[in-house]
Design an enzyme around this catalytic site. Structure first.
Site, mmCIF file in Angstrom:
data_model
loop_
_atom_site.group_PDB
_atom_site.id
_atom_site.type_symbol
_atom_site.label_atom_id
_atom_site.label_comp_id
_atom_site.label_asym_id
_atom_site.label_seq_id
_atom_site.Cartn_x
_atom_site.Cartn_y
_atom_site.Cartn_z
ATOM 1 N N THR A 110 -17.171 -12.462 -50.049
ATOM 2 C CA THR A 110 -17.814 -11.262 -49.512
ATOM 3 C C THR A 110 -18.135 -10.251 -50.617
ATOM 4 O O THR A 110 -17.783 -10.435 -51.770
ATOM 5 C CB THR A 110 -16.923 -10.648 -48.406
ATOM 6 O OG1 THR A 110 -16.552 -11.673 -47.469
ATOM 7 C CG2 THR A 110 -17.614 -9.547 -47.650
ATOM 8 N N THR A 137 -21.635 -10.766 -46.286
ATOM 9 C CA THR A 137 -20.873 -11.974 -46.598
ATOM 10 C C THR A 137 -21.611 -13.242 -46.183
ATOM 11 O O THR A 137 -22.473 -13.220 -45.296
ATOM 12 C CB THR A 137 -19.509 -11.941 -45.869
ATOM 13 O OG1 THR A 137 -18.703 -13.034 -46.281
ATOM 14 C CG2 THR A 137 -19.676 -11.977 -44.362
ATOM 15 N N GLU A 142 -19.155 -15.649 -46.009
ATOM 16 C CA GLU A 142 -17.772 -16.085 -45.758
ATOM 17 C C GLU A 142 -17.155 -16.641 -47.038
ATOM 18 O O GLU A 142 -17.004 -15.920 -47.998
ATOM 19 C CB GLU A 142 -17.695 -17.077 -44.587
ATOM 20 C CG GLU A 142 -16.322 -17.651 -44.303
ATOM 21 C CD GLU A 142 -15.222 -16.623 -44.005
ATOM 22 O OE1 GLU A 142 -14.105 -17.041 -43.703
ATOM 23 O OE2 GLU A 142 -15.446 -15.417 -44.102
ATOM 24 N N GLU A 174 -19.612 -18.849 -41.561
ATOM 25 C CA GLU A 174 -18.950 -17.766 -40.833
ATOM 26 C C GLU A 174 -18.238 -18.221 -39.569
ATOM 27 O O GLU A 174 -17.277 -17.579 -39.128
ATOM 28 C CB GLU A 174 -19.993 -16.706 -40.474
ATOM 29 C CG GLU A 174 -19.476 -15.309 -40.545
ATOM 30 C CD GLU A 174 -19.036 -14.933 -41.943
ATOM 31 O OE1 GLU A 174 -17.835 -14.655 -42.115
ATOM 32 O OE2 GLU A 174 -19.858 -14.923 -42.856
ATOM 33 N N GLY A 218 -11.905 -11.344 -47.633
ATOM 34 C CA GLY A 218 -11.300 -11.874 -46.419
ATOM 35 C C GLY A 218 -10.432 -10.839 -45.729
ATOM 36 O O GLY A 218 -10.737 -9.646 -45.697
#
Length: 555
Positions: A375, A393, A395, A412, A462
């Site tokens: 991200t 992001t 992910e 994602e 995260g």
């Protein structure tokens, strides 16, 4: 050699445009080239929204391992003229055909690592729909002007930085020949300083600049996205052209609460960021954190205990509000949080952090999240006082490993809980068609007691995002640090019964004291990358995580 050159470039940019501005605007991003794109847009008369979107596009080019138009994001925007705060949800969505056992094979749930590569982890990307909505409402420059810095970077080339080289060394999930162009013929990463050009992405950005966001969601490019995920070698997806055409960004309520007189506002569900950050702070309000100070093991113990309680509530209750009842008001209720705070003691640790039962909630099972640390975050404030703070992001590193037209597609959907139920109950974050997975992204704006802007901040990494933002706010609001100093503080991260302290820091040296209080402590490397802009005595001051390559640049 290149690391020195890159550092010198960042310093030069900061020297030419210092990270303090008494007038004009400012940007902060995790890569100097993205920050320079935002600075360029401000200097051309663009709004904070324009600069923010230009940085998102530039990061698609120079930080493809972390974010881009193949992913999604969340953004807060404070309009200076109307004084209205708006939050924008560009989170990716599951295909309509997805169901609770979407990530099952032969009747068994896939492991997280097995579910990430390939098509099924790809959600419908949201960033360009978010960009179009924000530009309609807050843009000043023409749509096409926002693409020009990113187009130049993709067309003319950009150098591999140490951070990208590190991510290239972990590139094993890439499932496309174009994606493998980042590697040398023998499979090793291209070295730091090597110049990469991405003509496919330059052409894609030029096309979207000319034809608008619809050209991404309908037509040949949308068909190529569908064909790519449908035909993936691993975990092919049932996504359809209709899934892309139906997607739109959404305005969401921005949850706000008071902490020691400061007003803290953030991103609501499907992100857990605002709720969890506020819970951590509010549960600490009865303690004299200022008197304890940043060098106190007791202070860090209290922060860890509050984090544990907030993450437990997050894992139980947060999800997409279009699909599940999320008791946001109850979770942020001062009386509820005062009761939760009573579980925290200065001289001992909780044996196990359980979720509470906030007003308006039904008991739910707790399932720890699956978010992978990657991200990016970026902030812009223009001369008129408009404020934009956005987390974007794809992910995990390199997303799903699939590419289309020069950009990476996200993974994602593995932010959903793969196993949909526990103890006979569906968990809040289980997969459903059209649903958006829970996130920890936490773009945040802080207002002073008189209502004026104090700070815009956010982070990447995260589920550590929540911990990073909460720690920085404690540093600024309780310990009187600058945003730069607060972001640079060592990090503590306690999403469960284990407390992780940042390895090699003063906080890690406190591990024996924290252990003596009953904490299960582990020193480790954490994925930390925060950016902020604060207003102090009428001047803007930028901040970027010293662990990253980020910079803040004045207009």
């Amino acid at each position: 050699m290149f690391l020195r050159l890159f550092t010198a470039l960042a310093l030069l940019l900061s020297t030419v445009s210092p990270a303090i501005a008494a007038g004009g605007g400012m940007v902060s991003a995790a890569d100097p080239r993205a920050a320079a794109a935002g600075q360029e847009i401000l200097r051309k008369g663009g709004s904070a929204a324009d600069a923010e979107m230009a940085m998102m596009l530039a990061l698609t080019v120079v930080e493809p391992q972390s974010s881009g138009i193949g992913g999604g994001g969340f953004m807060l925007y404070q309009d200076a003229r109307s004084n209205k705060l708006t939050s924008y949800d560009g989170r990716e969505a599951a295909p309509a055909a997805a169901g609770p056992r979407y990530f099952y094979a032969d009747g068994q749930p896939l492991s997280h690592s097995a579910a990430v590569p390939g098509g099924k982890s790809v959600g419908v990307p949201g960033n360009l729909r978010l960009m179009a909505m924000v530009h309609r409402q807050h843009g000043k420059l023409p749509w096409a002007a926002l693409f020009q810095p990113a187009i130049r970077l993709a067309r003319d080339g950009f150098a591999i930085t140490p951070r990208m080289e590190d991510f290239l060394s972990r590139i094993g999930n890439i499932d496309s020949e174009w994606g493998k162009s980042y590697l040398m013929a023998d499979g090793r990463p291209r070295p730091v300083g090597a110049i990469l050009r991405n003509p496919d992405l330059a052409a894609t950005l030029a096309d979207i600049a000319a034809r608008g966001a619809d050209s991404f969601y309908v037509g040949p490019r949308a068909q190529r996205i569908v064909q790519t995920v449908n035909g993936a070698r691993r975990n092919p997806s049932p996504m359809t052209a209709g899934d892309l055409a139906a997607y739109d960004a959404k305005e969401r309520p921005a949850p706000c609460g008071s902490y020691r007189g400061w007003r803290i506002c953030g991103m609501g569900p499907p992100s857990s960021g605002a709720v969890a950050v506020f819970q951590i702070l509010k549960q600490l309000e009865r303690f004299d954190m200022k008197a304890l100070g940043k060098d106190s093991p007791t202070a860090w113990h209290l922060i860890a205990e509050s984090m544990r309680l907030a993450y437990a509530d997050r894992d139980a209750y947060l999800g997409d509000p279009d699909f599940v009842k999320v008791p946001v008001a109850g979770l942020m209720d001062p009386a509820y949080l005062a009761g939760r705070s009573q579980l925290i003691a200065t001289d001992r640790s909780l044996a196990h952090a359980e979720p509470g039962l906030p007003p308006g909630a039904e008991p739910r099972a707790v399932v720890a999240g699956n978010e992978v640390p990657s991200t990016t975050h970026f902030v812009a404030i223009d001369a008129a006082g408009n404020v934009a703070t956005m987390t974007s992001t794809i992910e995990g590193p390199w997303g799903s490993g699939l590419t289309v037209d020069g950009f990476f597609l996200n993974n994602e959907l593995t932010d959903f809980d793969i196993v949909p139920e526990k103890d006979g109950k569906l968990v809040a974050n289980h997969v459903e068609g059209g649903k958006r997975p829970r996130s920890s992204m936490a773009p945040t704006i802080v207002y002073a007691p008189d209502g004026s802007l104090r700070l815009a901040i956010g982070a990447a990494g995260g589920s550590t995002i929540i911990a990073q933002v909460a720690k920085a706010l404690i540093g600024i609001l309780d310990w009187g640090l600058s945003a730069q100093e607060a972001i640079a503080l060592p990090q503590i991260y306690a999403p469960g019964d284990t407390v992780v302290v940042e390895q090699g820091t003063a906080l890690a040296a406190m591990a024996p004291q924290l252990t003596a209080l009953g904490n299960q402590v582990r020193a480790g490397t954490l994925p930390l990358k925060a950016n902020a802009i604060e207003r102090v005595n009428g001047a803007l001051r930028g901040a970027a995580d010293p662990r990253s390559e980020g910079v803040a640049l004045a207009q």
